[in-house]
Design a protein around this motif. Structure first.
Motif, PDB file in Angstrom:
ATOM      1  N   MET A 151     -10.526  -0.739   9.379  1.00  0.00           N
ATOM      2  CA  MET A 151      -9.854  -0.117   8.165  1.00  0.00           C
ATOM      3  C   MET A 151     -10.394  -0.710   6.947  1.00  0.00           C
ATOM      4  O   MET A 151     -10.379  -0.068   5.788  1.00  0.00           O
ATOM      5  CB  MET A 151      -8.395  -0.220   8.435  1.00  0.00           C
ATOM      6  N   LEU A 152     -10.374  -1.930   6.828  1.00  0.00           N
ATOM      7  CA  LEU A 152     -10.741  -2.759   5.775  1.00  0.00           C
ATOM      8  C   LEU A 152     -12.086  -2.283   5.432  1.00  0.00           C
ATOM      9  O   LEU A 152     -12.550  -2.251   4.013  1.00  0.00           O
ATOM     10  CB  LEU A 152     -10.681  -4.130   5.900  1.00  0.00           C
ATOM     11  N   ALA A 153     -13.063  -2.208   6.261  1.00  0.00           N
ATOM     12  CA  ALA A 153     -14.532  -1.910   6.135  1.00  0.00           C
ATOM     13  C   ALA A 153     -14.527  -0.597   5.594  1.00  0.00           C
ATOM     14  O   ALA A 153     -15.247  -0.100   4.587  1.00  0.00           O
ATOM     15  CB  ALA A 153     -15.237  -2.082   7.400  1.00  0.00           C
ATOM     16  N   LYS A 154     -13.607   0.517   6.240  1.00  0.00           N
ATOM     17  CA  LYS A 154     -13.630   1.976   5.762  1.00  0.00           C
ATOM     18  C   LYS A 154     -13.324   2.245   4.339  1.00  0.00           C
ATOM     19  O   LYS A 154     -13.751   2.971   3.730  1.00  0.00           O
ATOM     20  CB  LYS A 154     -12.985   2.683   6.771  1.00  0.00           C
ATOM     21  N   ASP A 155     -12.302   1.378   4.057  1.00  0.00           N
ATOM     22  CA  ASP A 155     -11.784   1.408   2.559  1.00  0.00           C
ATOM     23  C   ASP A 155     -12.270   0.740   1.761  1.00  0.00           C
ATOM     24  O   ASP A 155     -11.977  -0.083   0.971  1.00  0.00           O
ATOM     25  CB  ASP A 155     -10.253   0.988   2.631  1.00  0.00           C
ATOM     26  N   THR A 156     -13.857   0.665   1.710  1.00  0.00           N
ATOM     27  CA  THR A 156     -14.570  -0.152   0.883  1.00  0.00           C
ATOM     28  C   THR A 156     -15.410   0.906   0.426  1.00  0.00           C
ATOM     29  O   THR A 156     -16.122   1.749   0.886  1.00  0.00           O
ATOM     30  CB  THR A 156     -15.584  -1.143   1.510  1.00  0.00           C
ATOM     31  N   ASP A 157     -15.756   0.969  -1.321  1.00  0.00           N
ATOM     32  CA  ASP A 157     -16.561   1.824  -1.905  1.00  0.00           C
ATOM     33  C   ASP A 157     -17.944   1.790  -1.324  1.00  0.00           C
ATOM     34  O   ASP A 157     -18.449   0.952  -1.153  1.00  0.00           O
ATOM     35  CB  ASP A 157     -16.541   1.312  -3.458  1.00  0.00           C
ATOM     36  N   SER A 163      -0.554   2.356 -13.309  1.00  0.00           N
ATOM     37  CA  SER A 163      -0.318   3.892 -12.847  1.00  0.00           C
ATOM     38  C   SER A 163      -1.394   3.910 -11.634  1.00  0.00           C
ATOM     39  O   SER A 163      -2.368   3.514 -11.686  1.00  0.00           O
ATOM     40  CB  SER A 163      -0.367   5.020 -13.548  1.00  0.00           C
ATOM     41  N   VAL A 164      -0.885   5.022 -10.839  1.00  0.00           N
ATOM     42  CA  VAL A 164      -1.667   5.276  -9.471  1.00  0.00           C
ATOM     43  C   VAL A 164      -1.871   6.988  -9.558  1.00  0.00           C
ATOM     44  O   VAL A 164      -0.852   7.398 -10.216  1.00  0.00           O
ATOM     45  CB  VAL A 164      -1.298   4.650  -8.337  1.00  0.00           C
ATOM     46  N   MET A 165      -2.287   7.562  -8.801  1.00  0.00           N
ATOM     47  CA  MET A 165      -2.353   8.902  -8.681  1.00  0.00           C
ATOM     48  C   MET A 165      -1.542   9.747  -7.814  1.00  0.00           C
ATOM     49  O   MET A 165      -1.143  10.704  -7.891  1.00  0.00           O
ATOM     50  CB  MET A 165      -3.750   9.749  -8.337  1.00  0.00           C
ATOM     51  N   SER A 166      -1.319   8.993  -6.733  1.00  0.00           N
ATOM     52  CA  SER A 166      -0.153   9.438  -5.707  1.00  0.00           C
ATOM     53  C   SER A 166       0.832   8.299  -5.105  1.00  0.00           C
ATOM     54  O   SER A 166       0.430   6.990  -5.278  1.00  0.00           O
ATOM     55  CB  SER A 166      -1.058  10.059  -4.736  1.00  0.00           C
ATOM     56  N   GLY A 167       1.742   8.727  -4.519  1.00  0.00           N
ATOM     57  CA  GLY A 167       2.562   7.988  -3.655  1.00  0.00           C
ATOM     58  C   GLY A 167       1.637   7.211  -2.586  1.00  0.00           C
ATOM     59  O   GLY A 167       1.857   6.223  -2.154  1.00  0.00           O
ATOM     60  N   GLU A 204      -1.285   6.497  -2.892  1.00  0.00           N
ATOM     61  CA  GLU A 204      -2.190   5.152  -3.437  1.00  0.00           C
ATOM     62  C   GLU A 204      -1.145   4.192  -3.750  1.00  0.00           C
ATOM     63  O   GLU A 204      -1.873   3.083  -3.463  1.00  0.00           O
ATOM     64  CB  GLU A 204      -2.679   5.647  -4.700  1.00  0.00           C
ATOM     65  N   LYS A 205      -0.172   4.365  -4.169  1.00  0.00           N
ATOM     66  CA  LYS A 205       0.874   3.314  -4.667  1.00  0.00           C
ATOM     67  C   LYS A 205       1.156   2.629  -3.175  1.00  0.00           C
ATOM     68  O   LYS A 205       1.215   1.214  -3.199  1.00  0.00           O
ATOM     69  CB  LYS A 205       2.231   3.857  -4.997  1.00  0.00           C
ATOM     70  N   ASP A 206       1.337   3.200  -1.926  1.00  0.00           N
ATOM     71  CA  ASP A 206       1.569   2.434  -0.826  1.00  0.00           C
ATOM     72  C   ASP A 206       0.465   1.631  -0.395  1.00  0.00           C
ATOM     73  O   ASP A 206       0.543   0.343   0.102  1.00  0.00           O
ATOM     74  CB  ASP A 206       1.913   3.528   0.383  1.00  0.00           C
ATOM     75  N   LEU A 207      -0.548   2.207  -0.515  1.00  0.00           N
ATOM     76  CA  LEU A 207      -2.128   1.569  -0.141  1.00  0.00           C
ATOM     77  C   LEU A 207      -1.963   0.195  -1.030  1.00  0.00           C
ATOM     78  O   LEU A 207      -2.613  -0.787  -0.835  1.00  0.00           O
ATOM     79  CB  LEU A 207      -3.294   2.201  -0.438  1.00  0.00           C
ATOM     80  N   ALA A 208      -1.679   0.323  -2.425  1.00  0.00           N
ATOM     81  CA  ALA A 208      -1.704  -0.783  -3.281  1.00  0.00           C
ATOM     82  C   ALA A 208      -0.766  -1.980  -2.831  1.00  0.00           C
ATOM     83  O   ALA A 208      -1.153  -3.183  -2.901  1.00  0.00           O
ATOM     84  CB  ALA A 208      -1.713  -0.472  -4.625  1.00  0.00           C
TER      85      ALA A 208
END
Length: 276
Positions: free
Chosen positions: A168-174, A244-248, A250-254
């Motif tokens: 998951m950490l690898a997949k969520d990499t730009d 700010s974030v764009m969605s709930g 995104e907030k949970d991910l942060a």
């Protein structure tokens, strides 16, 4: 990645080493080695006498190991001198073999361009950093390789959960399009994990500045967060998020990203709003 985000990421990455406290030397060493490998590779790629050849580079504890084939002793010695000239490299283990018929890259179809190879190296270094910073993956024996946005993870983990988290950490990499997770689960505790557990039990301190820098960098490396719009402050291990974030989602991910980092005792996201 936008130009602004690229500049911010470069700035954050360049400041990492200077912001690390003594307690984080394990991370410092691994990140320094990754940067040294990248520096050697870049110097070789930019050298017109060496870039036709496939030369592999590995750095560990100040020792740079070179392997592959070159056409002459002159090329072999030149590669060694290039590696020796990189800051932090104390010794070169030159395992390059001399073969007058060594294949040149331009004779091989599908050879990555300089830009592609640089992007591959950058993505690999980013993922390695995220694995080191995360409290659940820092001690795992994981190898990372990247080719055109496809990341391959190999090595071992103690559980299916740890294996999946690394993926998951690898997949969520730009820049990552797909992850090939070949990590095996063997239930054994690696030597790195044992060393980190011993340090944690000894009460090794992690500074608030270190935590803040890693949270910010993790956001910038994420493909699903607009890290430039999130403010981060840490006091006594408690991270406070604002902006700010764009969605709930995104907030949970942060919040989850911050919670999983080493040394974080809690996360407050009351001031992190969802943009309309």
């Amino acid at each position: 990645m936008t130009k602004l985000k690229t500049i911010a990421l470069a700035t954050a990455t360049a400041s990492l080493i200077g912001m690390m406290p003594l307690a984080a030397h394990a991370d410092n060493g691994d990140l320094a080695e990754a940067r040294q490998e990248g520096s050697i590779w870049t110097a070789i790629a930019l050298n017109r006498h060496l870039n036709p050849f496939t030369i592999d580079v590995d750095v560990e504890s100040g020792v740079a190991t070179l392997s592959g084939e070159v056409e002459s002793d002159i090329d072999r010695d030149l590669a060694e001198q290039v590696a020796k000239g990189i800051n932090g490299v104390e010794e070169v283990d030159n395992q390059l073999t001399v073969n007058p018929d060594a294949k040149r890259k331009e004779q091989q179809a599908g050879t990555p361009t300089l830009s592609q190879s640089f992007n591959n190296a950058t993505t690999t270094a980013s993922i390695k950093s995220k694995l080191l910073w995360n409290s659940n993956t820092e001690g795992l024996d994981i190898d990372v390789s990247t080719e055109n946005g496809v990341v391959t993870l190999s090595g071992s983990a103690q559980s299916d959960e740890a294996r999946d988290l690394a993926g998951m950490l690898a997949k969520d990499t730009d820049g990552v399009h797909r992850v090939n997770n070949q990590i095996r689960v063997d239930g054994e505790t690696s030597s790195a994990a044992k060393a980190q557990q011993a340090a944690d039990q000894a009460g090794a301190a992690i500074s608030d500045a270190w935590i803040t820098s890693k949270v910010k960098s993790s956001y910038l490396l994420s493909s699903n967060l607009s890290g430039l719009d999130i403010s981060v402050d840490t006091k006594d291990g408690v991270v406070t998020l604002g902006g700010s974030v764009m969605s709930g989602e995104e907030k949970d991910l942060a919040v989850q990203t911050a919670k999983n980092l080493r040394g974080v005792k809690g996360v407050s996201a009351e001031n992190l709003r969802i943009a309309n």
